[in-house]
Design a protein around this motif. Structure first.
Motif, short mmCIF file in Angstrom:
data_model
loop_
_atom_site.label_atom_id
_atom_site.label_comp_id
_atom_site.label_asym_id
_atom_site.label_seq_id
_atom_site.Cartn_x
_atom_site.Cartn_y
_atom_site.Cartn_z
N LEU A 122 128.92 55.54 28.14
CA LEU A 122 129.33 54.86 29.36
C LEU A 122 130.01 53.53 29.05
O LEU A 122 129.42 52.65 28.43
N ASP A 123 131.26 53.41 29.50
CA ASP A 123 132.00 52.14 29.49
C ASP A 123 132.27 51.76 30.94
O ASP A 123 132.84 52.56 31.71
N ILE A 124 131.89 50.54 31.33
CA ILE A 124 132.12 50.06 32.69
C ILE A 124 132.79 48.69 32.64
O ILE A 124 132.32 47.79 31.92
N ALA A 125 133.85 48.53 33.41
CA ALA A 125 134.46 47.23 33.59
C ALA A 125 134.24 46.78 35.03
O ALA A 125 134.34 47.59 35.96
N LEU A 126 133.93 45.52 35.20
CA LEU A 126 133.94 44.90 36.53
C LEU A 126 135.23 44.10 36.64
O LEU A 126 135.53 43.26 35.79
N VAL A 127 135.99 44.38 37.68
CA VAL A 127 137.24 43.66 37.96
C VAL A 127 137.02 42.94 39.28
O VAL A 127 136.89 43.57 40.33
N ILE A 128 136.95 41.61 39.25
CA ILE A 128 136.46 40.85 40.40
C ILE A 128 137.47 39.79 40.82
O ILE A 128 137.92 38.97 40.01
N ASP A 129 137.80 39.80 42.09
CA ASP A 129 138.56 38.74 42.73
C ASP A 129 137.64 37.52 42.83
O ASP A 129 136.59 37.59 43.47
N THR A 130 138.03 36.41 42.20
CA THR A 130 137.18 35.22 42.22
C THR A 130 137.78 34.09 43.06
O THR A 130 137.50 32.92 42.82
#
Length: 340
Positions: free
Chosen positions: A102-110
């Motif tokens: 499992l590879d997970i990226a979080l892409v977050i508008d900050t």
């Protein structure tokens, strides 16, 4: 010009720099209503709640929605083709393979309006990672982080590439804060481009997911760049899971749903059930389950790891919109849709 490679792990890159290396980091700076059943449980005031939807399970309805917005000449609409949506549906409506890693990226508008969502992810991340570890102890889960703002802000994109340590990732996530973003559109096109350049494992046994948490669309003049970034995610086999936050508009919803449909992800959307943050858009979706956001994320991980669709556990359901029975909703129009 060609992107510059980060000088070392943990170093900030220069403008236009590109992710590289297993634990590197970097930064690119700016150059300038449906009916519902009674609530079954009331979430705590600090808990985010969410619904989920799979447009590949409801493809005809998705196509009607997309074409309706096209006929309305919605400004900034992604110029996708019927053929690529149909090809994605053919691929992702079939039985999917299970995965071992499992590879997970979080892409977050900050930007400034995202404070509640950022604080929630910071407080819940270790519990989320531990729950995955308990269920999939051999998954060798890795996490990467891409955060973004807009041109003229402190940075446009900043990233921390994949790392094995959940505590290390938590620390990097904990360093982020909301600010900037004076106008409504932001730079998700740049963030998703950066996300595609992370050090994803290419083994077919690896599930590759990116949860894109945001409340605003791309700039109208960046629609082509946005579409290129979504297509780039599909090319490398990353399934996009948008999480629509408070204040999204129609362009944000259709862009997020298109991204999920084209890459084999699902569309997640925050709801008003916990009362956290501003008002959340009622999606153009007739039937769904509402659970806590962390339960929704865990369920998406389950689907990716097992290759099988599962409904939320009864104890996890806060309420439903529509009346899903065994995953199906019969609408007054006579249409049947598949809840997720």
């Amino acid at each position: 010009s060609a992107p510059a490679k980060p000088a070392a792990s943990g170093a900030a890159g220069s403008s236009g720099s590109t992710p590289s290396g297993d634990s590197g980091s970097g930064e690119s700076s700016a150059s300038t209503g449906t009916a519902t059943t009674p609530t079954q449980q009331k979430p705590a005031a600090s808990v985010l709640t969410a619904g989920a939807w799979d447009d590949n399970r409801n493809f005809e309805r998705f196509e009607k929605y997309r074409k309706q917005l096209k006929q309305q000449s919605l400004t900034g609409l992604l110029q996708t083709t019927d053929e690529e949506h149909a090809a994605a549906h053919d691929e992702f409506s079939k039985e999917q393979s299970a995965h071992e890693k499992l590879d997970i990226a979080l892409v977050i508008d900050t930007t400034g309006s995202m404070g509640d969502e950022i604080r929630y992810l910071q407080s819940e991340f270790l519990a989320l990672s531990s729950a995955i570890e308990k269920k999939y102890p051999n998954a060798e889960q890795r996490w990467a982080l891409v955060v973004y703002k807009d041109q003229g802000d402190e940075y446009v994109t900043r990233w921390f590439d994949f790392r094995d340590s959940a505590e290390d990732f938590r620390d990097k996530l904990g360093m982020q804060s909301a600010g900037g973003g004076g106008d409504f559109p932001e730079a998700p096109d740049a963030a998703l481009e950066t996300m595609a350049q992370l050090a994803w494992r290419e083994d077919a046994k690896v599930a590759r997911l990116a949860f894109w948490v945001a409340d605003a669309p791309h700039h109208n003049d960046k629609a082509q760049a946005m579409l290129k970034s979504i297509r780039g995610a599909r090319e490398i086999g990353v399934h996009l899971y948008p999480v629509a936050s408070s204040g999204v508009d129609e362009l944000t919803e259709i862009s997020m749903r298109s991204a999920a449909q084209l890459t084999g992800g699902r569309y997640l959307f925050l709801t008003d059930d916990s009362g956290v943050g501003g008002a959340h858009k009622e999606p153009s979706i007739p039937c769904y389950f509402v659970t806590k956001l962390d339960n929704a994320i865990l369920r998406m991980v389950d689907v990716e790891m097992t290759g099988k669709y599962t409904e939320p556990a009864m104890d996890d359901i806060i309420r439903t919109s529509g009346k899903p029975e065994s995953g199906t909703c019969n609408l007054q129009s006579g249409e049947k849709v598949q809840a997720f």
